[in-house]
Enzyme design. Structure first.
Site, PDB file in Angstrom:
ATOM      1  NE  ARG A  20      55.241  28.106  40.176  1.00  0.00           N
ATOM      2  CZ  ARG A  20      55.687  28.206  41.416  1.00  0.00           C
ATOM      3  NH1 ARG A  20      56.880  27.748  41.734  1.00  0.00           N
ATOM      4  NH2 ARG A  20      54.932  28.746  42.360  1.00  0.00           N
ATOM      5  CB  ILE A  22      47.898  27.954  34.940  1.00  0.00           C
ATOM      6  CG1 ILE A  22      47.210  26.823  35.707  1.00  0.00           C
ATOM      7  CG2 ILE A  22      46.899  28.680  34.038  1.00  0.00           C
ATOM      8  CD1 ILE A  22      46.127  27.278  36.693  1.00  0.00           C
ATOM      9  CG  ASP A  67      56.278  42.429  42.281  1.00  0.00           C
ATOM     10  OD1 ASP A  67      55.099  42.054  42.143  1.00  0.00           O
ATOM     11  OD2 ASP A  67      56.764  42.765  43.379  1.00  0.00           O
ATOM     12  CB  VAL A  68      51.801  41.594  38.430  1.00  0.00           C
ATOM     13  CG1 VAL A  68      52.218  40.804  37.215  1.00  0.00           C
ATOM     14  CG2 VAL A  68      51.393  40.703  39.591  1.00  0.00           C
ATOM     15  CG  ASN A  94      48.872  32.607  34.998  1.00  0.00           C
ATOM     16  OD1 ASN A  94      48.018  31.767  35.257  1.00  0.00           O
ATOM     17  ND2 ASN A  94      50.154  32.462  35.340  1.00  0.00           N
ATOM     18  CE1 TYR A 161      44.155  32.248  44.701  1.00  0.00           C
ATOM     19  CE2 TYR A 161      41.896  31.430  44.630  1.00  0.00           C
ATOM     20  CZ  TYR A 161      43.154  31.520  44.066  1.00  0.00           C
ATOM     21  OH  TYR A 161      43.416  30.900  42.864  1.00  0.00           O
ATOM     22  CE  LYS A 165      42.747  33.976  41.506  1.00  0.00           C
ATOM     23  NZ  LYS A 165      43.598  34.262  40.329  1.00  0.00           N
TER      24      LYS A 165
HETATM   25  N1  LIG Z   1      46.129  25.871  40.691  1.00  0.00           N
HETATM   26  C1  LIG Z   1      44.843  26.055  40.890  1.00  0.00           C
HETATM   27  O1  LIG Z   1      44.130  25.182  41.411  1.00  0.00           O
HETATM   28  C2  LIG Z   1      44.176  27.320  40.455  1.00  0.00           C
HETATM   29  C3  LIG Z   1      42.768  27.377  40.477  1.00  0.00           C
HETATM   30  C4  LIG Z   1      42.133  28.538  40.095  1.00  0.00           C
HETATM   31  C5  LIG Z   1      42.882  29.627  39.697  1.00  0.00           C
HETATM   32  N2  LIG Z   1      44.250  29.552  39.698  1.00  0.00           N
HETATM   33  C6  LIG Z   1      44.978  30.745  39.299  1.00  0.00           C
HETATM   34  O2  LIG Z   1      45.819  30.440  38.198  1.00  0.00           O
HETATM   35  C7  LIG Z   1      46.950  31.309  38.219  1.00  0.00           C
HETATM   36  C8  LIG Z   1      48.225  30.483  38.088  1.00  0.00           C
HETATM   37  O3  LIG Z   1      48.294  29.603  39.190  1.00  0.00           O
HETATM   38  P1  LIG Z   1      49.197  28.276  39.227  1.00  0.00           P
HETATM   39  O4  LIG Z   1      48.374  27.250  39.890  1.00  0.00           O
HETATM   40  O5  LIG Z   1      49.796  28.013  37.902  1.00  0.00           O
HETATM   41  O6  LIG Z   1      50.267  28.758  40.305  1.00  0.00           O
HETATM   42  P2  LIG Z   1      51.864  28.653  40.347  1.00  0.00           P
HETATM   43  O7  LIG Z   1      52.227  29.084  41.730  1.00  0.00           O
HETATM   44  O8  LIG Z   1      52.344  27.368  39.869  1.00  0.00           O
HETATM   45  O9  LIG Z   1      52.305  29.781  39.287  1.00  0.00           O
HETATM   46  C9  LIG Z   1      52.131  31.135  39.550  1.00  0.00           C
HETATM   47  C10 LIG Z   1      53.238  31.893  38.849  1.00  0.00           C
HETATM   48  O10 LIG Z   1      53.072  33.299  39.124  1.00  0.00           O
HETATM   49  C11 LIG Z   1      54.336  33.837  39.499  1.00  0.00           C
HETATM   50  N3  LIG Z   1      54.114  35.022  40.341  1.00  0.00           N
HETATM   51  C12 LIG Z   1      53.721  35.047  41.643  1.00  0.00           C
HETATM   52  N4  LIG Z   1      53.685  36.311  42.088  1.00  0.00           N
HETATM   53  C13 LIG Z   1      54.032  37.099  41.041  1.00  0.00           C
HETATM   54  C14 LIG Z   1      54.182  38.502  40.887  1.00  0.00           C
HETATM   55  N5  LIG Z   1      53.967  39.346  41.904  1.00  0.00           N
HETATM   56  N6  LIG Z   1      54.551  38.985  39.674  1.00  0.00           N
HETATM   57  C15 LIG Z   1      54.781  38.132  38.632  1.00  0.00           C
HETATM   58  N7  LIG Z   1      54.692  36.792  38.729  1.00  0.00           N
HETATM   59  C16 LIG Z   1      54.312  36.286  39.926  1.00  0.00           C
HETATM   60  C17 LIG Z   1      55.023  32.704  40.242  1.00  0.00           C
HETATM   61  O11 LIG Z   1      56.435  32.903  40.342  1.00  0.00           O
HETATM   62  C18 LIG Z   1      54.632  31.513  39.381  1.00  0.00           C
HETATM   63  O12 LIG Z   1      55.520  31.323  38.303  1.00  0.00           O
HETATM   64  C19 LIG Z   1      46.834  32.118  39.520  1.00  0.00           C
HETATM   65  O13 LIG Z   1      46.244  33.373  39.257  1.00  0.00           O
HETATM   66  C20 LIG Z   1      45.907  31.276  40.357  1.00  0.00           C
HETATM   67  O14 LIG Z   1      45.233  32.036  41.348  1.00  0.00           O
HETATM   68  C21 LIG Z   1      44.902  28.437  40.052  1.00  0.00           C
END
Ligand SMILES: NC(=O)c1ccc[n+]([C@@H]2O[C@H](COP(=O)([O-])OP(=O)(O)OC[C@H]3O[C@@H](n4cnc5c(N)ncnc54)[C@H](O)[C@@H]3O)[C@@H](O)[C@H]2O)c1
Length: 256
Positions: A20, A22, A67-68, A94, A161, A165
């Site tokens: 889902r 990003i 699970d990463v 990601n 967090y 990062k």
């Molecule tokens: N949304 C933001 O504002 C933002 C900003 C900066 C960075 N990010 C980074 O972008 C990335 C994606 O974030 P997003 O906002 O799309 O979040 P999101 O929660 O919508 O998606 C994250 C996805 O990762 C999966 N996931 C979680 N734990 C996992 C694991 N252990 N193994 C495999 N999959 C796993 C979840 O099921 C989900 O599908 C993350 O690394 C997040 O830290 C997000």
């Protein structure tokens, strides 16, 4: 000449947390430019929905439940992809979560959970897929970092967090240096607040949202597709000279 630099036809790409937002948008972008995509996702339902969305567009895609934080499972996933397709060209680390707690009150479990997924999981992914790329003498890894690895966010308290990062950014530079002469590029994208499940609660909090927007020169959040486009560039041959770079896509947040 330049258009073909973005052509990913025949390439195989893996996106962790690709079910889902990003991750899925990134999988869509890579597939639109010709890559076969594997989404490696912990949540089976989210994974199935992401896979269905890719297949509905006619893209060649498959789902691995992963699970990463499970190092052996990440290695097994990389081996399975290479065994099936004979190659892996692009890996996008990601998968990530966000939790919050004041530093002085943070329970051990919460610290470890965030570091485990957001930093250890990224390393396991780089190591497992990077090894196959090094064997092949080519490949591109893109890690999803964050502006939180450059600044510390306000008003939410999330030392784990932010530290994870920052670790992702430096891991990116470290491996880029190790692998540069062997054909493997390692880069990162550092997003601002993006409209996803991760930021939903924060964006719905009027005080938080006001602070976020006051601190953001463009005065808006980003969309997943705006991060996917950055990943697409770094993953493609258009970025052939780029390694160890953290591409900051932050609506200007870090200029002040
Ligand atoms: N949304 C933001 O504002 C933002 C900003 C900066 C960075 N990010 C980074 O972008 C990335 C994606 O974030 P997003 O906002 O799309 O979040 P999101 O929660 O919508 O998606 C994250 C996805 O990762 C999966 N996931 C979680 N734990 C996992 C694991 N252990 N193994 C495999 N999959 C796993 C979840 O099921 C989900 O599908 C993350 O690394 C997040 O830290 C997000």
């Amino acid at each position: 000449m330049f258009k073909q630099l973005f052509d990913l036809s025949g390439r195989v790409a893996v996106v962790t947390g690709g079910g889902r937002n990003i991750g899925l948008s990134t999988a869509m972008a890579l597939a639109e430019f010709g890559a076969k995509v594997v989404i490696a996702e912990i949540d089976p339902q989210v994974g199935e929905e992401g896979l269905a969305a890719l297949q509905a567009k006619g893209y060649e895609a498959e789902l691995h439940q992963l699970d990463v934080t499970n190092s052996k499972a990440v290695t097994a996933c990389a081996d399975a992809v290479v065994s099936k397709y004979g190659r892996v060209d692009i890996a996008v680390a990601n998968a990530g979560i966000a939790l919050g707690s004041p530093g002085e009150l943070m329970p051990d479990e919460q610290w470890h959970k965030v570091i485990d997924i957001n930093l250890h999981g990224v390393f396991y992914t780089n190591r497992a897929f990077g090894k196959h790329m090094l064997d092949a003498g080519k490949g591109s890894i893109v890690n999803i970092g964050s502006m939180s690895g450059i600044i510390s966010n306000k008003p939410q308290e999330q030392v784990h967090y932010n530290a994870a990062k920052a670790g992702v950014h430096h891991l990116t530079k470290s491996l880029a240096g190790e692998w540069a002469k062997r054909g493997v590029r390692v880069n990162a994208v550092a997003p601002t607040y993006i409209e996803t499940a991760m930021t939903k609660t924060g964006a719905a909090n009027p005080d938080w949202f006001k602070t976020w927007m006051e601190m953001t020169p463009m005065g808006r959040m980003g969309q997943p597709s705006e991060i996917a486009a950055c990943v697409l560039f770094l993953a493609s041959d258009a970025a052939s000279l780029v390694t160890g770079h953290v591409l900051v896509a932050d609506a200007g947040y870090t200029v002040w």
